[in-house]
Structure formats: C-alpha cells, structure tokens
Design a protein around this motif. Structure first.
Motif, PDB file in Angstrom:
ATOM      1  N   ASP A 139     -15.375 -28.032  -2.241  1.00 54.54           N
ATOM      2  CA  ASP A 139     -15.896 -27.492  -3.485  1.00 54.54           C
ATOM      3  C   ASP A 139     -14.917 -26.434  -3.984  1.00 54.54           C
ATOM      4  O   ASP A 139     -14.772 -25.370  -3.368  1.00 54.54           O
ATOM      5  CB  ASP A 139     -17.279 -26.877  -3.246  1.00 54.54           C
ATOM      6  CG  ASP A 139     -17.912 -26.346  -4.527  1.00 54.54           C
ATOM      7  OD1 ASP A 139     -17.221 -26.308  -5.568  1.00 54.54           O
ATOM      8  OD2 ASP A 139     -19.092 -25.960  -4.492  1.00 54.54           O
ATOM      9  N   THR A 140     -14.227 -26.732  -5.060  1.00 56.01           N
ATOM     10  CA  THR A 140     -13.185 -25.829  -5.562  1.00 56.01           C
ATOM     11  C   THR A 140     -13.635 -24.998  -6.761  1.00 56.01           C
ATOM     12  O   THR A 140     -12.814 -24.350  -7.404  1.00 56.01           O
ATOM     13  CB  THR A 140     -11.939 -26.649  -5.963  1.00 56.01           C
ATOM     14  OG1 THR A 140     -12.320 -27.574  -7.006  1.00 56.01           O
ATOM     15  CG2 THR A 140     -11.386 -27.399  -4.782  1.00 56.01           C
ATOM     16  N   ARG A 141     -14.945 -24.984  -7.040  1.00 56.41           N
ATOM     17  CA  ARG A 141     -15.404 -24.267  -8.227  1.00 56.41           C
ATOM     18  C   ARG A 141     -15.161 -22.762  -8.130  1.00 56.41           C
ATOM     19  O   ARG A 141     -15.022 -22.090  -9.137  1.00 56.41           O
ATOM     20  CB  ARG A 141     -16.889 -24.552  -8.464  1.00 56.41           C
ATOM     21  CG  ARG A 141     -17.156 -25.963  -8.988  1.00 56.41           C
ATOM     22  CD  ARG A 141     -18.627 -26.236  -9.109  1.00 56.41           C
ATOM     23  NE  ARG A 141     -19.267 -26.290  -7.794  1.00 56.41           N
ATOM     24  CZ  ARG A 141     -20.586 -26.500  -7.627  1.00 56.41           C
ATOM     25  NH1 ARG A 141     -21.378 -26.652  -8.680  1.00 56.41           N
ATOM     26  NH2 ARG A 141     -21.093 -26.551  -6.412  1.00 56.41           N
ATOM     27  N   ARG A 142     -15.115 -22.231  -6.935  1.00 54.00           N
ATOM     28  CA  ARG A 142     -14.841 -20.803  -6.769  1.00 54.00           C
ATOM     29  C   ARG A 142     -13.374 -20.533  -6.444  1.00 54.00           C
ATOM     30  O   ARG A 142     -12.971 -19.388  -6.294  1.00 54.00           O
ATOM     31  CB  ARG A 142     -15.692 -20.228  -5.643  1.00 54.00           C
ATOM     32  CG  ARG A 142     -17.189 -20.377  -5.826  1.00 54.00           C
ATOM     33  CD  ARG A 142     -17.892 -19.580  -4.744  1.00 54.00           C
ATOM     34  NE  ARG A 142     -19.325 -19.836  -4.716  1.00 54.00           N
ATOM     35  CZ  ARG A 142     -20.169 -19.240  -3.864  1.00 54.00           C
ATOM     36  NH1 ARG A 142     -19.703 -18.350  -2.998  1.00 54.00           N
ATOM     37  NH2 ARG A 142     -21.454 -19.524  -3.883  1.00 54.00           N
ATOM     38  N   ALA A 143     -12.588 -21.587  -6.256  1.00 59.01           N
ATOM     39  CA  ALA A 143     -11.215 -21.419  -5.777  1.00 59.01           C
ATOM     40  C   ALA A 143     -10.309 -20.845  -6.853  1.00 59.01           C
ATOM     41  O   ALA A 143     -10.429 -21.173  -8.034  1.00 59.01           O
ATOM     42  CB  ALA A 143     -10.661 -22.759  -5.296  1.00 59.01           C
TER      43      ALA A 143
END
Length: 386
Positions: free
Chosen positions: A25-29
């Motif tokens: 999950d890269t939404r916060r990356a």
C-alpha cells in the motif's frame, strides 16, 4: 510510485519494492522519504534489508491468495515466522537471531513507507513478540563469535600466553616473496589497528602516515560506528609500519588501495623445461572474501609448519572459526588482559559501547572477576604444604 521515472540509479531496496508493488500500500509512501532513508543506510545494512525484503515479499506472493505485505497483519507475520523457523528440504530452519533481524527489517520498511506514526506497527503486536519468544525458548542458541587472534605472547603479568592460532604464528609463515610481504603487512595492520574488514579493504596509501619514532598513523575515513565520515586515527607500531613500507616498495604501490590481489602468470617452459612464473599486482583492492582466504591459508600453513599446537582432529574446526573479525576480537582480549578498561578499549577500537567491547572479552573476564580473585587466593592457600 516507489521509484521516480527521473531516478536513473534506484537502490536495491527501491527495486525490490517496485518489483512487488501489488503487495504494498503506497498511499502513504513518499519517494523522497524512501530515497533519504536508503541513502542514510550503511552498505551492509542496505544489503541486509534488501535480502530480508526479498524473502518476505516472495513469501507473501507465494501464498494462495497472495497476502498484503505492507502494511502486514500480525497474523501474516506469525505465519511467516513459523514458516522460516520450520525450514524445508531445501532450506535450513532460520535461527532466532535471523528471525529477529527479518522482523526488524519489516518494521523499518513500514516506517519508511509511512506506517507506524499514528498506529502501532504490526511487528509490535503481542502475538508476534510471543511467537519470537516461543521459538527462542524451543531453540535456544548461543551467539556465534569469531575466534580471537591474539598476539601470541603474554601481554600482562600473570597472564598465560594464548592457545591456538596467533598473530605471531601467522607472521612466522611469511617469507620474503611478494605474497608474503603483502600478507604480513595485512596481518600486522589488521591486528594493530583492530580493523573491521570493511576498514581494512578500504585502506588507501594516502591514509598512512609515518612519524618520527618509526610508528605510524592510519586515518580511517569511515567505519561502522562513524557513518557520517568524521574519521578517526589509529596507531600503528613501528614493526607494522616497516612491513607496510616493504610491501608497498616491492609492489610499486604509490597511491590507491594498499592491499591488492596478486595475479600469478605462468609462461611457457624454457629450454630446460622450467616454467616461468611472474607475479602481477593488480589495481583493485582485495575483497572481504580475499582477506578471509588469506587468513585461513596462513592459519593452515602455521598449523602444518608446527607454529600452532592443536589436539588431533581440531584443525578443521579451528580454521572454520577464524574470520576477518578475529583480529579485532583478539586485540580486544589482549587489551583487556593487559588491564585496560572497557571504556578505553571501546574508544580506541571504535566499538559502539564499552559493553560491546567487554562482550568479546567475557571469557577472559571470568578469570579475573571477584570470585576468581578472592577464591583463587583462598584455594592457593589451601594447597600450600602445612
């Protein structure tokens, strides 16, 4: 996107994450945060995290159905730890220390990708910690330590000369040939300065300075405990400095890496049937593997030449226990035997703390602790004739 299109040289960590992007999950990356975190890692740390991530991400992809790797659920981590611990026909069971490192790497990549700031990390879950504790209880292990390479003679009153392979025994195998000169200089410097193998192979001619009394100074530009590159100086004995100068003169080394691979070139036999052999000193520095190979070759020679006395059947175990770290451990033990305290040893040898230095001297400490000092005198008195 974990790797920006304009980044021509993504790190190994970034490439591994990109290859398994569907599991993350890269939404916060933040790409900038990821690049900054990777650039701050020491090379050995980066390599370890890369290997740990490859293992975990590959396992997640092989599940049916595939499971999310980041953020991982505590249940996923428990199943992963059990899989590692169980082993298989082609893979040995992972040791508890390896399991702890795998979990630490997973925790670190979670933080880098933005997880764990407002909620606890999955690696901190009680079931994950309990799983690690349970595995340690079922499979207790003693942390393996590199065998010490001590100097070879008593360095303090009342201390017996060390047993086994010593620095003096290794040096006794070195003659006047080009390989002998290199190996003698390498052995002497590794011991004198208590060098890590990374520091040894990184040694440059410009880092060495000779002073008026014949001794020398080695500038260590970067080490495991000095990742910012502030640098430090290490003392070199006159004997070691002489060995270094002899090697450099014979090899014609004026600049660049001090310790290099020596290529052996064989020519056609002459009229008398003698084959010509010529040594060629390369430009590239020795590798870590090259240093260990030199050490073990010299140790075998020391045993076969009678410079080391071993019980029958112990040769292979002794050789296998030696590593490039053995010089550093041996010097630490010699300094402790000479009466130096942990703080002084840690400062001189660039240990992360006095406790780390004393960890490597714990076997010697048993012979000089309170029980040994007091009961040693009492028992000695009991043995005196009446």
């Amino acid at each position: 996107m974990l790797v920006e299109p304009g980044n021509p040289f993504p790190s190994s960590v970034e490439l591994v994450l990109k290859a398994h992007a569907p599991l993350i999950d890269t939404r916060r990356a933040s790409v900038i945060a990821l690049e900054a975190a990777v650039s701050a890692m020491a090379p050995a740390t980066r390599a370890a995290i890369t290997a740990d991530l490859k293992c975990f991400l590959a396992w997640c992809a092989q599940q049916r159905p595939a499971v999310q790797a980041v953020p991982a659920s505590p249940e996923t981590l428990v199943h992963y730890l059990r899989w590692l611990s169980a082993g298989s026909q082609v893979r040995a069971p992972a040791k508890p220390a390896t399991l702890a490192r795998r979990i630490a790497s997973i925790a670190r990549i979670h933080r880098v990708l933005g997880f764990g700031e407002s909620e606890p990390l999955p690696t901190q879950a009680g079931m994950v910690r309990d799983t690690l504790k349970g595995i340690r209880r079922q499979r207790p292990e003693k942390q393996r330590q590199a065998a010490p390479l001590r100097f070879g003679q008593s360095m303090a009153d009342g201390q017996a000369a060390p047993d086994g392979v010593t620095v003096q025994a290794l040096l006794a195998t070195c003659g006047r040939g080009i390989q002998d000169l290199r190996d003698a200089a390498l052995i002497s410097l590794a011991y004198d300065a208590g060098l890590r193998v990374s520091e040894l192979v990184a040694c440059q001619v410009a880092d060495l300075t000779r002073v008026g009394d014949g001794s020398g100074r080695l500038h260590i530009a970067r080490s495991k405990t000095d990742q910012t590159g502030e640098g430090t100086l290490a003392w070199i004995s006159p004997d070691t400095m002489a060995r270094l100068l002899a090697w450099q003169a014979a090899a014609g080394i004026l600049e660049g890496p001090v310790f290099r691979r020596i290529h052996v070139l064989t020519g056609r036999p002459d009229a008398a049937g003698q084959q010509t052999v010529r040594n060629y000193v390369g430009d590239r520095p020795l590798t870590r593997q090259g240093v260990v190979a030199i050490l073990r070759r010299r140790a075998i020679a020391a045993i076969e030449l009678g410079h080391v006395q071993l019980e029958p059947g112990r040769k292979e175990d002794v050789i296998r226990s030696l590593s490039a770290h053995s010089f550093r451990v041996g010097l630490t033990q010699d300094l402790f035997a000479a009466g130096e305290d942990g703080a002084g040893i840690a400062l001189a040898l660039r240990w992360s703390s006095p406790g780390t230095a004393l960890h490597y001297a714990r076997e010697l400490a048993v012979g000089s602790n309170a029980v040994a000092r007091v009961l040693g005198k009492m028992r000695a008195a009991d043995l005196e004739p009446g």
